[in-house]
Scaffold this motif. Structure first.
Motif, PDB file in Angstrom:
ATOM      1  N   ALA A 314     -67.254  16.485  14.596  1.00 12.49           N
ATOM      2  CA  ALA A 314     -67.053  16.568  13.152  1.00 12.49           C
ATOM      3  C   ALA A 314     -65.762  17.267  12.756  1.00 12.49           C
ATOM      4  O   ALA A 314     -65.342  17.168  11.599  1.00 12.49           O
ATOM      5  N   ASP A 315     -65.135  17.996  13.674  1.00 17.16           N
ATOM      6  CA  ASP A 315     -63.876  18.663  13.336  1.00 17.16           C
ATOM      7  C   ASP A 315     -62.662  17.960  13.947  1.00 17.16           C
ATOM      8  O   ASP A 315     -61.545  18.480  13.899  1.00 17.16           O
ATOM      9  N   ASP A 316     -62.859  16.776  14.520  1.00 15.94           N
ATOM     10  CA  ASP A 316     -61.764  16.022  15.141  1.00 15.94           C
ATOM     11  C   ASP A 316     -61.495  14.749  14.339  1.00 15.94           C
ATOM     12  O   ASP A 316     -62.208  14.438  13.375  1.00 15.94           O
ATOM     13  N   TRP A 317     -60.484  13.987  14.746  1.00 19.12           N
ATOM     14  CA  TRP A 317     -60.201  12.744  14.039  1.00 19.12           C
ATOM     15  C   TRP A 317     -59.471  11.750  14.939  1.00 19.12           C
ATOM     16  O   TRP A 317     -58.989  12.104  16.003  1.00 19.12           O
ATOM     17  N   THR A 349     -55.334  24.093  11.887  1.00 13.81           N
ATOM     18  CA  THR A 349     -54.697  23.463  10.724  1.00 13.81           C
ATOM     19  C   THR A 349     -54.120  22.087  11.035  1.00 13.81           C
ATOM     20  O   THR A 349     -53.454  21.483  10.199  1.00 13.81           O
ATOM     21  N   GLY A 350     -54.344  21.589  12.257  1.00 13.86           N
ATOM     22  CA  GLY A 350     -53.956  20.222  12.576  1.00 13.86           C
ATOM     23  C   GLY A 350     -52.608  20.047  13.236  1.00 13.86           C
ATOM     24  O   GLY A 350     -52.152  18.910  13.407  1.00 13.86           O
ATOM     25  N   ARG A 426     -59.531  19.324  17.786  1.00 12.03           N
ATOM     26  CA  ARG A 426     -59.183  20.559  17.081  1.00 12.03           C
ATOM     27  C   ARG A 426     -59.753  21.767  17.814  1.00 12.03           C
ATOM     28  O   ARG A 426     -60.935  21.793  18.173  1.00 12.03           O
ATOM     29  N   THR A 427     -58.899  22.770  18.030  1.00 10.05           N
ATOM     30  CA  THR A 427     -59.338  24.025  18.627  1.00 10.05           C
ATOM     31  C   THR A 427     -59.653  25.008  17.512  1.00 10.05           C
ATOM     32  O   THR A 427     -58.766  25.401  16.754  1.00 10.05           O
ATOM     33  N   VAL A 428     -60.921  25.384  17.420  1.00  5.48           N
ATOM     34  CA  VAL A 428     -61.369  26.301  16.376  1.00  5.48           C
ATOM     35  C   VAL A 428     -61.824  27.594  17.035  1.00  5.48           C
ATOM     36  O   VAL A 428     -62.662  27.567  17.940  1.00  5.48           O
ATOM     37  N   PRO A 429     -61.262  28.746  16.654  1.00  5.27           N
ATOM     38  CA  PRO A 429     -61.666  30.015  17.268  1.00  5.27           C
ATOM     39  C   PRO A 429     -63.174  30.223  17.177  1.00  5.27           C
ATOM     40  O   PRO A 429     -63.806  29.940  16.160  1.00  5.27           O
ATOM     41  N   GLY A 527     -56.386  28.750  18.529  1.00  2.00           N
ATOM     42  CA  GLY A 527     -56.455  27.855  17.386  1.00  2.00           C
ATOM     43  C   GLY A 527     -55.364  28.096  16.367  1.00  2.00           C
ATOM     44  O   GLY A 527     -55.385  27.525  15.277  1.00  2.00           O
ATOM     45  N   GLU A 528     -54.369  28.928  16.711  1.00  2.00           N
ATOM     46  CA  GLU A 528     -53.288  29.254  15.782  1.00  2.00           C
ATOM     47  C   GLU A 528     -52.064  28.384  16.036  1.00  2.00           C
ATOM     48  O   GLU A 528     -51.842  27.897  17.139  1.00  2.00           O
ATOM     49  N   ALA A 529     -51.243  28.204  14.996  1.00  2.00           N
ATOM     50  CA  ALA A 529     -49.998  27.452  15.111  1.00  2.00           C
ATOM     51  C   ALA A 529     -48.986  28.253  15.932  1.00  2.00           C
ATOM     52  O   ALA A 529     -49.100  29.485  16.050  1.00  2.00           O
ATOM     53  N   PRO A 530     -47.987  27.574  16.505  1.00  2.00           N
ATOM     54  CA  PRO A 530     -46.986  28.281  17.326  1.00  2.00           C
ATOM     55  C   PRO A 530     -46.289  29.427  16.618  1.00  2.00           C
ATOM     56  O   PRO A 530     -45.823  30.353  17.274  1.00  2.00           O
TER      57      PRO A 530
END
Length: 848
Positions: A314-317, A349-350, A426-429, A527-530
Motif C-alpha cells: 500500500a505504500d509502493d507504486w 517522500t518518493g 518505499r522505505t518507511v522508518p 527513509g530520508e532523502a540524501p
C-alpha cells in the motif's frame, strides 16, 4: 554440396542435414519466389538453427527485404522507386506518416498540426524507465521530476533507449514528434533490422501496410489473453495509499482487478479505499482483523478471479506501463511462470535512493537462496504456482517475500525478465523490514532452508530438492549478519550481539568493499532523502566505527586501522554515488564523513577546492550530460582547479572530445563514426587542416599548406617559412603556434636536437629529433611529436582547450589553444609544472 532453398515468406525452422555432409550449408534465399542471394552458414551436429538463419538474413539482406516488403504493401510503386528513397519510404511506413518528406522525420516541430499526434495519449511519468512500442500511437510525456529513460520496441523487438537527462523543472513535456525524431536519429538502422526480424518467416499480407502487418504479427500490449488480479494488503496506510491506487488506475493495460485487503486499519485507510472503489468497479475492498501482511496477501489471493497475481504494497507504486510490459512478455513466452522487472528503492517522500536491475545471469533458485532477489511489487506470478506452494508462510514474522519466492523457485518455475524500472519500493522508518534483529532471525532461517531440503515444497524440481551446496553457507551467513547490523543501527539497537551469530572463518574473506555494501543500509533504511544523510552519518558514526572495529577483531584483520579507514572510504563513496545517481545538482555539494562531494561542468571554469576532508568525490558533467564520477585524494583539504582539470582530462578526454565535435555535427552518423574517425578529426582541428587524412600528419615529407589571400599552395620547402636558428642543441616549441623549421648552428656539429613541447604554455614533454644538413623541417617535427606523444597530446590538448573553458563560440582546437596561450601574462613564464606521464624529467635549463 549442401544447398537448401529458403523462402523467407514461409516459416523459418531448423535445417537438419543428412549425416556425413560438409560442415557448411549454402542457403539460396528467396522472397516469394524471387532470388535475393546466397548465404553460407556453418552447421553444428549437421544442424543450422532457425535463430542462426534469422540472424544471418538480417545481417545480409535487411535492405533488399525491406524494399520487397514495402513494394508488397504499396503495389503502385516499383521496387526501383522504393530502393532509391528507402529511408523515406521505411520511415513513412513505420511511423504511419505516408505523406511526410524525409526531412520531416528529423524535424522536432513537424507534427504540431498532425491529427494522430494531436489525439495521442498523455502519460505522467516520474523518475525511471518507460517502454514504448513504435507501432502504437506515441504519447505525450509529462515529466513530473528527475531523470527519464525511454526504451522503444518494434513489434516486440527491442530497438534501443534514449535518456532525457536531468529534467529538473516540474511539468517538462515531451511531444510524440520529439520521441519520433530522437529514435529516428539514433536507431534508424536498428528499426530497420527489428522490422525485418519481426516479419521474417511470415506470409505476405496483400493490401496491408507494413505497420498493420507488424501490429498483426505481435502480441499486442493490451492483450485480453491475460487478466491480472492485483492484491494490495493495507494496514494504517492512509499516508500513501492514494498514490498506490492511483498508479494502478494509470495503467495502460486495462484487464485487471484489484483486491484491497484492509488488515484492521484504524486510520483513514478504509475511507480512501472506498473512494477509489466508487471511481472504478474493478476495485474490491475486503476487511479482516489485523493478522499481518502474509495473511492479508493469502486472503486476497484466495478471492482472485484471474490466473495471474501481482502483489502491491500500500505504500509502493508502479509505472503506468508495468502491467503492459509484464503481460506482453508473458504472452510472448507462454512457458513462463512468473515475470519480474527492475525496481528502485525510494525515500518516504518518493526520491530514488538506489536501483536494482533485473538480470538472468544465474538460475532463479540460486538467486532466491543467496538473497531476497527482488521486491514483492516487482513480480507477477501465475496463481496456480502460488497455490502449489500454499501461499505465504503465516509462521514468519519477517522475510516473508524472500521465503515465498525461494519456495516458488525451488519448484523449477521459469522467471521472465523485463529490464525496465517499473516498480518503486518505499522505505518507511519503523517498518517490519527495517527491524534488523527480527529480520536476521528469519533471514538466516531462509538461508538455511535454501541449503537443505524444504518439506513445505511438495513438488520440488529435482535439481533443487536438496538445496544449494553448503560451500556458500558460511559466507552468506556472515554477509547477511552485516546487512542486518545496518538495520539494527537504524532502529537504535546495539549491533554487537549480532556478531555472535557470524562465523569467524569465511572464504572468501570479507573485504572493505564487501562490508561497505552491507553497511549502506544504515543510511538507506532511514527513509530520508540524501540531503539528510550527512546528519544521519554524524549521528551513527561512532556506533558504525565501533562495529567496524569489532568486525576487524572478529576476523583478526591486520593492520586494523587501515581496514577501518578503507571500509569507511568505500562506504562514503558508495553512498555518494547512489545519492547523486538521479540528480547531483539537487544534493551537492555535501560532506559525508571525510569525503567532500561536489559537481562540476567542464564547459565552465572549474573551482579551487578547500574543505575539511580527506577525499574528493567529483561528479563530472559536460553541459547537461553526466560523464562520470571521480574519486580523488585531498592534500590538507586542498585541490587546485588545474589539478582537477588534469584528472578529468586523464579519465574522460576521448569522450569530451566527442562531445566537442558533436557541437558542430550532432548527427547519429557522426556519433557512430567517431571511434573510427575521431583521431583524424582531432588532428584536423589541432593543425587546422580539415581536408587532410590522418596518415598525412605522420608523413615527414608533407608540408602544411601556406595560406595566401588567393589560394592554398603546397610548397616543397618555401624559403619564407618560419625558421628558428639554434645556437644550442635544444629549444622549446609551442604546439598551438606555427611549426618552425629549425636551423642548427654548424659549429655545434649536432646530430639531434632536444625539443621541449608545450601546449598553451603547459609542458607536454620532450622529444629528440635528428638533424639532417643542419636542419629539422617542420614536417619532421610534426610527425615525430605525434609518433612520440601518442594519446598524451590529445589528453593535454583537451585539458588546456576544453576542460574548464566556455564552449560558446565555434572554434578549432588550435584557435582555442592560441586564445589560452596569448592570454598568459608571459608565454614561457606561464609554463606550469604539470608533467605528462610519458616524458622524462626535463631540466629547467632546457626550457631556455
Amino acid at each position: 554440396m549442401n544447398v537448401v532453398l529458403l523462402d523467407i515468406t514461409k516459416p523459418i525452422v531448423d535445417i537438419r542435414l543428412p549425416p556425413g555432409r560438409a560442415p557448411h550449408a549454402t542457403l539460396q534465399v528467396q522472397f516469394a519466389g524471387q532470388h535475393l542471394g546466397d548465404i553460407r552458414l556453418p552447421t553444428v551436429d549437421q544442424i543450422v538453427t532457425a535463430a542462426r538463419i534469422r540472424g544471418a538474413l538480417v545481417a545480409e539482406f535487411t535492405s533488399p527485404i525491406l524494399v520487397r516488403l514495402l513494394a508488397t504493401a504499396s503495389p503502385w510503386q516499383s521496387r526501383a522507386q522504393i530502393a532509391a528513397n528507402l529511408d523515406q519510404h521505411f520511415l513513412q511506413a513505420i511511423w504511419g506518416q505516408p505523406h511526410w518528406s524525409l526531412a520531416q522525420f528529423y524535424d522536432a516541430a513537424a507534427a504540431a498540426a498532425d491529427t494522430a499526434d494531436a489525439t495521442g495519449p498523455t502519460i505522467d511519468v516520474a523518475t525511471g524507465w518507460l517502454d514504448l512500442e513504435a507501432t502504437e500511437p506515441l504519447p505525450y510525456l509529462h515529466i513530473l521530476n528527475g531523470h527519464l529513460r525511454v526504451s522503444l520496441s518494434l513489434a516486440g523487438q527491442r530497438v534501443g533507449a534514449i535518456s532525457w537527462g536531468n529534467l529538473d523543472a516540474t511539468g517538462t513535456r515531451i511531444t510524440p514528434q520529439q520521441l519520433r525524431v530522437a529514435f529516428t536519429q539514433s536507431y534508424r538502422l536498428e528499426l530497420q533490422r527489428a522490422c525485418v526480424r519481426s516479419l521474417l518467416g511470415k506470409p505476405l499480407q496483400a493490401g496491408q501496410s507494413m505497420r498493420q502487418q507488424l501490429q498483426g504479427g505481435r502480441p499486442v500490449s493490451d492483450c485480453p489473453d491475460i487478466h491480472v488480479s492485483i492484491i494490495v494488503p493495507a494496514y494504517n496506510a492512509a499516508s500513501y495509499l492514494a498514490q498506490c491506487l492511483q498508479s494502478v488506475l494509470a495503467q495502460t493495460y486495462a484487464h485487471w482487478e484489484l483486491i484491497l485487503v484492509d488488515d484492521g486499519s484504524s486510520d483513514a485507510t478504509p475511507a480512501i479505499a472506498a473512494d477509489f472503489a466508487q471511481r472504478d468497479s474493478r476495485i474490491r475492498i475486503v476487511h479482516q482483523a489485523n493478522q499481518g501482511g502474509c495473511a492479508a496477501r493469502n486472503y486476497g489471493a484466495s478471492l482472485a478471479h484471474f490466473g495471474w497475481l501481482a502483489f502491491l504494497d500500500a505504500d509502493d507504486w508502479w509505472e503506468p506501463t508495468y502491467l503492459a510490459a509484464m503481460t506482453q512478455l508473458a504472452v510472448r513466452d507462454p512457458s513462463l511462470d512468473a515475470v519480474r522487472c527492475s525496481w528502485s528503492r525510494v525515500t518516504a517522500t518518493g526520491e530514488v535512493i538506489e536501483t536494482f536491475l533485473a538480470t538472468s545471469q544465474q538460475p532463479a533458485f540460486r538467486t532466491c537462496v543467496l538473497e531476497c532477489g527482488f521486491q514483492m511489487d516487482s513480480c507477477m506470478v501465475r496463481r496456480s504456482v502460488v497455490e502449489a506452494i500454499q501461499g505465504f508462510d503465516l509462521s514468519l514474522k519477517a522475510g516473508q517475500d524472500w521465503d515465498f519466492w525461494q519456495r516458488i523457485a525451488r519448484t523449477g518455475a521459469r522467471f521472465g525478465i523485463v529490464e525496465a524500472v517499473l516498480s518503486y519500493y518505499r522505505t518507511v522508518p519503523g517498518s517490519v523490514s527495517a527491524d534488523g534483529m527480527r529480520l536476521l532471525e528469519y533471514s538466516l532461517l531462509a538461508i538455511e532452508r535454501g541449503h537443505n531440503p524444504d518439506p513445505r515444497v511438495l513438488n520440488p524440481d529435482p535439481r533443487y530438492a536438496m538445496g544449494l551446496d553448503h560451500s556458500t553457507l558460511a559466507a552468506k551467513r556472515f554477509h547477511f549478519v552485516l546487512w542486518c547490523v545496518g538495520l539494527a543501527m537504524v532502529q537504535g539497537q546495539d549491533p554487537m550481539p549480532l556478531l555472535a551469530q557470524a562465523p569467524r572463518h569465511v572464504v572468501p574473506s570479507p573485504t572493505p568493499e564487501s562490508i561497505s555494501d552491507y553497511l549502506k543500509s544504515v543510511v538507506y533504511r532511514s527513509g530520508e532523502a540524501p540531503t539528510a544523510w550527512p546528519q544521519i552519518w554524524a549521528e551513527k558514526f561512532e556506533v558504525i566505527q565501533q562495529f567496524v572495529q569489532a568486525v576487524g577483531a572478529h576476523l583478526a584483520v591486520e593492520p586494523r586501522d587501515r581496514f577501518i579507514q578503507q571500509t569507511f572510504a568505500r562506504l562514503e563513496y558508495k553512498l555518494l554515488h547512489d545519492a547523486t545517481a538521479q540528480s547531483a545538482q539537487a544534493y551537492l555539494p555535501m560532506t559525508l564523513g571525510r569525503t567532500y562531494a561536489c559537481w562540476v561542468d567542464i564547459t565552465a571554469p572549474l573551482p579551487d577546492i578547500a574543505v575539511n576532508a580527506d577525499r574528493l568525490f567529483c561528479v563530472v558533467y559536460c553541459g547537461d550530460e553526466h560523464l562520470g564520477n571521480l574519486e580523488l585524494p585531498l592534500c590538507e583539504g586542498q585541490f587546485a582547479a588545474d589539478i582537477l582539470a588534469d584528472a578529468i582530462a586523464g579519465e574522460y578526454f576521448w569522450v569530451i572530445l566527442q562531445r566537442f565535435f558533436a557541437r558542430y555535427d550532432d548527427t547519429a552518423e557522426a556519433a557512430k563514426n567517431y571511434d573510427a574517425m575521431g583521431w583524424e578529426q582531432f588532428l584536423q582541428s589541432l593543425f587546422e587542416q580539415p581536408n587532410w587524412e590522418a596518415a598525412w600528419f605522420y608523413d615527414p615529407d608533407r608540408i602544411l599548406p601556406i595560406q595566401t589571400h588567393t589560394a592554398t599552395i603546397n610548397h616543397p620547402e618555401p624559403s619564407y617559412q618560419i625558421q628558428r636558428y639554434l645556437h644550442q642543441a635544444r629549444t622549446t616549441i609551442e604546439i598551438s603556434q606555427e611549426m618552425p623549421t629549425l636551423i642548427v648552428n654548424p659549429a655545434l656539429s649536432a646530430e639531434s636536437v632536444s625539443v621541449v613541447l608545450t601546449v598553451a604554455g603547459k609542458i607536454l614533454g620532450r622529444i629528440s629529433v635528428s638533424v639532417v644538413d643542419q636542419r629539422v623541417s617542420a614536417a619532421v617535427l610534426r610527425s615525430t611529436l605525434l609518433a612520440e606523444t601518442h594519446a598524451e597530446i590529445c589528453r593535454v590538448v583537451v585539458r588546456e582547450a576544453l576542460v574548464g573553458r566556455v564552449w560558446a563560440a565555434p572554434m578549432t582546437l588550435r584557435a582555442r589553444l592560441q586564445s589560452v596561450f596569448v592570454a598568459q601574462p608571459s608565454a614561457m613564464a606561464s609554463v606550469a609544472p604539470i608533467a605528462s606521464c610519458w616524458r622524462s624529467c626535463i631540466p629547467a635549463s632546457d626550457l631556455a
